[in-house]
Scaffold this motif. Structure first.
Motif, PDB file in Angstrom:
ATOM      1  N   SER A  21       0.810  -1.215   0.000  1.00 29.71           N
ATOM      2  CA  SER A  21       0.000   0.000   0.000  1.00 29.71           C
ATOM      3  C   SER A  21       0.848   1.272   0.000  1.00 29.71           C
ATOM      4  N   ASP A  22       2.158   1.151   0.237  1.00 27.76           N
ATOM      5  CA  ASP A  22       3.050   2.316   0.182  1.00 27.76           C
ATOM      6  C   ASP A  22       3.624   2.544  -1.210  1.00 27.76           C
ATOM      7  N   TYR A  23       3.240   1.702  -2.172  1.00 29.35           N
ATOM      8  CA  TYR A  23       3.890   1.713  -3.473  1.00 29.35           C
ATOM      9  C   TYR A  23       2.896   1.695  -4.637  1.00 29.35           C
ATOM     10  N   TRP A  24       3.442   2.084  -5.783  1.00 30.96           N
ATOM     11  CA  TRP A  24       2.842   1.755  -7.063  1.00 30.96           C
ATOM     12  C   TRP A  24       3.467   0.412  -7.472  1.00 30.96           C
ATOM     13  N   VAL A  25       2.644  -0.560  -7.767  1.00 30.44           N
ATOM     14  CA  VAL A  25       3.123  -1.904  -8.103  1.00 30.44           C
ATOM     15  C   VAL A  25       2.722  -2.184  -9.545  1.00 30.44           C
ATOM     16  N   GLY A  26       3.602  -2.813 -10.292  1.00 31.18           N
ATOM     17  CA  GLY A  26       3.195  -3.021 -11.668  1.00 31.18           C
ATOM     18  C   GLY A  26       4.141  -3.843 -12.497  1.00 31.18           C
ATOM     19  N   TRP A  27       3.989  -3.674 -13.793  1.00 33.27           N
ATOM     20  CA  TRP A  27       4.595  -4.545 -14.769  1.00 33.27           C
ATOM     21  C   TRP A  27       5.588  -3.834 -15.673  1.00 33.27           C
ATOM     22  N   GLU A  75      11.292  -2.240 -20.225  1.00 35.61           N
ATOM     23  CA  GLU A  75      10.464  -1.047 -20.333  1.00 35.61           C
ATOM     24  C   GLU A  75       9.215  -1.159 -19.463  1.00 35.61           C
ATOM     25  N   PHE A  76       8.711  -0.003 -19.124  1.00 36.74           N
ATOM     26  CA  PHE A  76       7.511   0.113 -18.301  1.00 36.74           C
ATOM     27  C   PHE A  76       6.280  -0.297 -19.102  1.00 36.74           C
ATOM     28  N   VAL A  77       5.371  -1.022 -18.451  1.00 32.91           N
ATOM     29  CA  VAL A  77       4.103  -1.411 -19.077  1.00 32.91           C
ATOM     30  C   VAL A  77       2.925  -0.741 -18.373  1.00 32.91           C
ATOM     31  N   ALA A  78       2.792  -0.996 -17.070  1.00 32.79           N
ATOM     32  CA  ALA A  78       1.658  -0.443 -16.318  1.00 32.79           C
ATOM     33  C   ALA A  78       1.961  -0.510 -14.835  1.00 32.79           C
ATOM     34  N   LEU A  79       1.395   0.437 -14.090  1.00 32.86           N
ATOM     35  CA  LEU A  79       1.508   0.477 -12.638  1.00 32.86           C
ATOM     36  C   LEU A  79       0.151   0.751 -12.039  1.00 32.86           C
ATOM     37  N   ILE A  80      -0.042   0.342 -10.809  1.00 23.50           N
ATOM     38  CA  ILE A  80      -1.258   0.663 -10.090  1.00 23.50           C
ATOM     39  C   ILE A  80      -0.889   1.159  -8.698  1.00 23.50           C
ATOM     40  N   ASP A  81      -1.508   2.249  -8.290  1.00 24.14           N
ATOM     41  CA  ASP A  81      -1.361   2.752  -6.927  1.00 24.14           C
ATOM     42  C   ASP A  81      -2.083   1.774  -6.028  1.00 24.14           C
ATOM     43  N   TYR A  82      -1.326   0.984  -5.289  1.00 26.54           N
ATOM     44  CA  TYR A  82      -1.925  -0.165  -4.611  1.00 26.54           C
ATOM     45  C   TYR A  82      -2.948   0.256  -3.562  1.00 26.54           C
ATOM     46  N   SER A  83      -2.787   1.424  -2.966  1.00 29.70           N
ATOM     47  CA  SER A  83      -3.720   1.849  -1.917  1.00 29.70           C
ATOM     48  C   SER A  83      -4.989   2.479  -2.483  1.00 29.70           C
ATOM     49  N   ARG A  84      -4.905   3.043  -3.696  1.00 37.66           N
ATOM     50  CA  ARG A  84      -6.056   3.745  -4.266  1.00 37.66           C
ATOM     51  C   ARG A  84      -6.637   3.066  -5.500  1.00 37.66           C
ATOM     52  N   GLY A  85      -5.851   2.184  -6.106  1.00 38.33           N
ATOM     53  CA  GLY A  85      -6.334   1.495  -7.295  1.00 38.33           C
ATOM     54  C   GLY A  85      -6.229   2.283  -8.570  1.00 38.33           C
ATOM     55  N   ASN A  86      -5.529   3.411  -8.568  1.00 38.53           N
ATOM     56  CA  ASN A  86      -5.387   4.219  -9.782  1.00 38.53           C
ATOM     57  C   ASN A  86      -4.297   3.639 -10.670  1.00 38.53           C
ATOM     58  N   PRO A  87      -4.588   3.436 -11.956  1.00 43.67           N
ATOM     59  CA  PRO A  87      -3.598   2.862 -12.865  1.00 43.67           C
ATOM     60  C   PRO A  87      -2.924   3.908 -13.744  1.00 43.67           C
ATOM     61  N   VAL A  88      -1.744   3.589 -14.206  1.00 46.99           N
ATOM     62  CA  VAL A  88      -1.101   4.345 -15.279  1.00 46.99           C
ATOM     63  C   VAL A  88      -0.534   3.329 -16.260  1.00 46.99           C
ATOM     64  N   PHE A 114       4.606   7.098  -9.510  1.00 44.38           N
ATOM     65  CA  PHE A 114       4.425   6.542 -10.847  1.00 44.38           C
ATOM     66  C   PHE A 114       5.450   7.083 -11.834  1.00 44.38           C
ATOM     67  N   PHE A 115       6.093   8.201 -11.490  1.00 41.94           N
ATOM     68  CA  PHE A 115       7.082   8.777 -12.406  1.00 41.94           C
ATOM     69  C   PHE A 115       8.501   8.395 -12.007  1.00 41.94           C
ATOM     70  N   GLY A 116       8.629   7.526 -11.022  1.00 42.57           N
ATOM     71  CA  GLY A 116       9.947   7.107 -10.563  1.00 42.57           C
ATOM     72  C   GLY A 116      10.464   5.927 -11.345  1.00 42.57           C
ATOM     73  N   SER A 117      11.254   5.121 -10.680  1.00 36.57           N
ATOM     74  CA  SER A 117      11.798   3.921 -11.296  1.00 36.57           C
ATOM     75  C   SER A 117      11.687   2.779 -10.293  1.00 36.57           C
ATOM     76  N   PRO A 118      11.720   1.544 -10.777  1.00 33.30           N
ATOM     77  CA  PRO A 118      11.562   0.405  -9.863  1.00 33.30           C
ATOM     78  C   PRO A 118      12.553   0.466  -8.707  1.00 33.30           C
ATOM     79  N   GLU A 119      12.031   0.271  -7.513  1.00 28.73           N
ATOM     80  CA  GLU A 119      12.852   0.416  -6.317  1.00 28.73           C
ATOM     81  C   GLU A 119      13.650  -0.837  -5.983  1.00 28.73           C
ATOM     82  N   PHE A 120      13.083  -1.988  -6.251  1.00 27.14           N
ATOM     83  CA  PHE A 120      13.697  -3.231  -5.792  1.00 27.14           C
ATOM     84  C   PHE A 120      14.515  -3.872  -6.909  1.00 27.14           C
ATOM     85  N   GLN A 121      15.616  -3.200  -7.249  1.00 29.93           N
ATOM     86  CA  GLN A 121      16.423  -3.629  -8.393  1.00 29.93           C
ATOM     87  C   GLN A 121      17.120  -4.968  -8.156  1.00 29.93           C
TER      88      GLN A 121
END
Length: 122
Positions: A30-36, A46-59, A102-109
């Protein structure tokens, strides 16, 4: 320990559909945008899609918008990606990860999973 377990990849014909899933653990989703993200042979990830896990908003990436739908299963700490009208250029290994914005980069490299292979071919 952060872990991502992707599943659901398959061989699909052009125009077909497929859903892939990612089970995430070891951090507070819930502290992250999680995605593909995806990586095709010889290309960068490359980035495909992310979802704000706490709010359900996608990009979505431009190529995914209108064809792919990302969703979350809060009870299972899982993020799903429904892909419709798949094309050969969607062939890639699909991975999941998480980032703070959502404008960042994957944290868990250091924690990329095995990914799941999606092949679109007739």
């Amino acid at each position: 320990q952060v872990q991502f377990r992707e599943s659901g990849g398959a061989l699909v014909q052009p125009g077909g559909s497929l859903s892939v899933s990612c089970e995430a653990s070891g951090f507070t989703l819930s502290d992250y945008w999680v995605g593909w993200f995806r990586q095709a042979p010889g290309k960068e990830r490359e980035f495909v899609a992310l979802i704000d896990y706490s709010r359900g908003n996608p990009v979505y990436a431009g190529f995914a918008r209108g064809r792919f739908t990302i969703s979350e299963d809060l009870a299972r700490d899982t993020v799903n990606l429904q892909m419709n009208n798949l094309q050969p250029e969607d062939t890639a290994r699909y991975y999941c990860n998480a980032q703070r914005t959502f404008f960042g980069s994957p944290e868990f490299q250091d924690s990329w999973g095995q990914g799941t292979q999606v092949t679109v071919s007739s």
